[in-house]
Every structure is written in structure tokens, then in C-alpha cells.
Motif scaffolding. Structure first.
Motif: not given
Length: 450
Positions: A383-391
């Protein structure tokens, strides 16, 4: 494929640098992310506070093997060339696999660097990242640290003199523990494997069993990973309601065998219900052991039924296995479950809490997290533009927790990053006309004389 650095550069100081995408963590998620970013030509850097796949090396017990067979628990671009496809890779071999995979595409990984905080820049794009080795300016940040970040020991854990307590993340082998019986709390994959190992070493083991799924290790000559694949279970997009806290009891140990709690009890293990509380040295257990075992049996039989139906529907020639439906008789500890246990009287000198992990993303901007500190995201896009999650478990599907699932989730996240980069390369019509007018003319004589 763009190569932005090499594994040999990993010991270099970060200093202060600028990078398009910073990946935090070099376990299976970080390595997969780096491969897809490299393929798309996205300049990036992967930071790892320890070594590549360190959790596999030092964050697990000594005898751990992968829970899925070698043909399944791997990335598409590299096989385990020294293992049978149906074998189960030891944890050190899994870690070596990820190091070898990173070398395949010269992954830009730097180890020994810890990310302290990520703060959004004000009045300019991107983030300022504070690390143990300097400052990084990054347009995007991928949190690839996985779900096993902070071991959780419940608040009910007692203070009892003479009883050692540790989380399953800190267990290594039976010789590590003081002499005496052991209470293992939690009967998911970790708990049941540790309990089995301790029993085989000659210990008296009490295993606290909660709700669980108990798939067959294999059925009719196919591993359960294959069955979940052809039955479409790996692609389930969401957990079934009411199953959010149900663990899975599966093991690749000893060549891979179906977990059978009644079988463990017939070998001398004492099963008890969910651990409820402690008063002094006495543990109390919920009266739910029989229900938990029966529900696990229902899950087991449901997969057998679905497999049989699939075989008949598709006309497959797979051998019958009627013995898979046979069940041990209920042992004494199931017929008369213990409701309480005085640990001192029973000679219990160790409690192992196989009670899972919590995430810790306190180093990320608050808007990327919900009120409980968990990621706010859609298939890894925050939801915070430019932040991504993985795993993350269930990041896009049930299979997200497995090695191959992480690889596919990484591809999706990398594609989203590439899409955002393409928007930033947009030039409006006036800019294009101005640049074309300023461009040098190629060639000075193009006309042909008559």
C-alpha cells in the motif's frame, strides 16, 4: 540480462550509493527476486546481514531436510544434480543450492550488511536506507526477509527451576538438551519432526497436539506435492475460513514418511491436547486431543479420496494402495488423555516451543504495515508506493510458502517494478519534439540527382 555486480563484490563496503531497487534479504526470496530483476534489466542490489540462505544453515536443527522432494522444492533453472529427484535435500545442500543459483546469473549480492531503517524521502522520489555499512538511496525497496523473523513463545511459558525452555529455532540436536524427558509444544512440521528425533534418541517425549492438516507423504506412487499440484490445491488463492491457525504436519525425514501421531504413540510418545496453562510446575491441556487427531484424519482421507477420483476420472494406471487407509488403534494416551502433567514428577527437564514465528518489519515505513505490524499488500505490492514484499505465506496462493512458489511470486513483483519504471520513462509530445529538433542529422547527402 543486465549484470549490476558480482558475488565477488559482496564484501565491498556499501558507502553511500544510489540504486533503482534495493532487495533486503538473500534467502530464497531475495535470490529469486534478483534473477527476475536481472532478466528485466532493472539495476538493483541485494543486501544480506549474514550469508546467502543463512537461515537454512544456522536457523534450523542439524538433521533437517526439505519437506518437499528435490524435483519439486527448487527453482526452474537449476536441478539438484547430486540427489534423486524423489529425495529430500539436507538443509546445508539447500543453502549451497541457492548460492550456486545466485552465481548462475552473477547476482549483485552483498553480505554482512544489515538494513536498519527505510524512510521515504520528502520532496523527491524514493527512500533513504540506513544500513550497518552506510546510506543507500533507492527508488524502490523489496522486503524479501521471509516469514520466519521472530520466534514466538506464548505468554503462558512458565518459570520453573530446573526446566530448560527454548524455541524450535534454537534446537539443534538431542545432545544439546539436558538429560530427561521433553515436552514439545506444537505438532506442525517442526514440532513433530523434533519430537520424533528426540524419541528415536531414547528420550521420553510428550507432544502437545493442536489442530493440524496431515497429508500423506505419498499415495499411489505420487508424492503429496504432486497431488496438490494436479488437484489445483497449490493455486488456491485464500485459506479456507477457520483454517488460519491450522498447521501442516509433513516430513521429508528418513526418506519421507507420512506423519502418524498414533504410530508415534505406539512407539512410546505420549500425546496430549493443546497446552493451555501452567500452574507452578504443572501443565494443563485442553480436552481436544481426540478431536484434533480425528480432524487430521479427515484431512488425510479427503486427499486420498480426491486422488482416487482424479485417477479414475483421468484413467491413470497407478497402483492401488488400500493399506494407506488402515489406522492404528487408539493408544492409551488417546483413550485416556492427560489433562495435566507435573513436569518435575514426570522428569521433564526441557520444553521446546514449536509455536511458530512473527514478522518484524519495524524498519519499514509505517504506511506499509497495518495496525498489527503486518504487511499491507496485494500480491506483494505494498500500500506504500515503492515498497514490495516477497516470501510471505499465501502471498498469491497456497504454494507461495514453497521454494518454487517464491520464484513465481518474485516474477510477478519484478514485472510490477518494470511497469513502474516504464511509466517514469514517459516523455510528453513537447519533450519529444524538442529532443528530435536538437538531435544531430544522420547523413548529409540523401538526394539522388536526375
Amino acid at each position: 540480462m543486465q549484470r549490476t555486480a558480482s558475488l565477488e563484490d559482496r564484501a565491498m563496503t556499501v558507502g553511500k550509493i544510489e540504486i533503482d531497487t534495493l532487495v533486503v534479504g538473500a534467502g530464497q526470496a531475495g535470490v529469486a527476486m534478483s534473477e527476475h530483476l536481472s532478466t528485466l534489466g532493472v539495476p538493483h542490489l541485494v543486501l544480506e546481514r549474514s550469508r546467502i540462505a543463512e537461515r537454512w544453515r544456522t536457523g534450523r536443527w542439524d538433521s533437517l531436510v526439505a519437506n518437499g522432494p528435490a524435483w519439486h522444492d527448487r527453482f526452474p533453472g537449476l536441478e539438484f544434480d547430486d540427489l534423486s529427484p524423489d529425495g529430500f535435500a539436507p538443509k546445508e545442500r539447500v543453502a549451497d543450492y541457492f548460492e550456486a543459483y545466485a552465481r548462475k546469473f552473477n547476482a549483485p549480492i552483498r553480505t554482512g550488511v544489515e538494513v536498519k531503517s527505510v524512510q521515504r524521502n520528502v520532496g523527491r522520489p524514493g527512500f533513504t536506507v540506513q544500513t550497518s555499512d552506510g546510506v543507500i538511496e533507492a527508488r524502490r525497496v523489496v522486503a524479501a526477509t521471509g516469514p520466519f523473523q521472530r520466534p514466538v513463545i506464548p505468554a503462558i511459558a512458565p518459570q520453573i527451576d530446573g526446566v530448560t525452555q527454548l524455541h524450535s529455532a534454537d534446537y539443534r540436536n538431542p545432545a544439546q538438551l539436558p538429560a530427561g524427558a521433553v515436552l514439545v509444544v506444537g505438532a506442525g512440521s517442526s514440532g513433530v519432526q523434533i519430537a520424533d528425533e528426540l524419541q528415536r534418541s531414547g528420550r521420553q517425549v510428550y507432544l502437545s497436539v493442536g489442530q493440524h492438516d496431515r497429508p500423506p507423504r505419498a499415495y499411489r506412487n505420487r508424492d503429496f506435492c504432486w497431488w496438490l499440484g494436479v488437484l489445483g490445491e497449490w493455486d488456491a488463492a485464500a485459506m479456507k475460513p477457520g483454517r488460519e491457525h491450522v498447521t501442516i504436519a509433513v516430513s521429508g525425514a528418513h526418506g519421507g514418511r507420512t506423519v502418524d501421531f498414533r504410530g508415534l504413540a505406539h512407539r512410546g510418545m505420549i500425546l496430549v491436547g493443546l497446552t493451555q496453562a501452567f500452574e507452578g510446575s504443572t501443565a494443563t491441556f485442553r480436552p481436544d486431543l481426540v478431536d484434533n487427531l480425528n480432524r487430521g484424519d479427515e484431512n488425510y482421507l479427503a486427499l486420498l479420496d480426491a486422488a482416487d477420483a482424479y485417477i479414475e476420472r483421468n484413467g491413470l494406471d497407478l497402483p492401488l494402495e488400500p493399506e494407506a487407509r488402515e489406522r492404528f488403534a487408539d493408544p492409551e494416551c488417546v483413550r485416556q488423555p492427560l489433562r495435566e502433567l507435573d513436569l518435575v514428577e514426570a522428569g521433564v527437564t526441557t520444553i521446546i516451543w514449536a509455536t511458530g514465528f512473527a514478522v518484524d518489519y519495524s524498519w519499514l515505513p509505517a504506511n506499509a504495515l497495518d495496525a498489527n505490524g503486518k504487511p499491507q499488500h496485494q500480491r506483494g505490492v505494498s500500500a506504500e508506493h515503492g515498497i514490495y514484499f516477497l516470501g510471505l505465506p499465501w502471498q498469491s496462493r497456497r504454494g507461495s510458502s514453497f521454494i518454487w512458489g517464491v520464484w513465481h511470486d518474485a516474477k510477478y513483483v519484478a514485472d510490477q517494478i518494470a511497469i513502474q519504471r516504464s511509466y517514469l520513462q514517459y516523455r510528453d509530445a513537447d519533450q519529444r519534439q524538442a529532443q528530435e529538433a536538437d538531435a544531430p542529422t544522420l547523413g548529409t547527402q540523401t538526394a539522388v540527382s536526375a
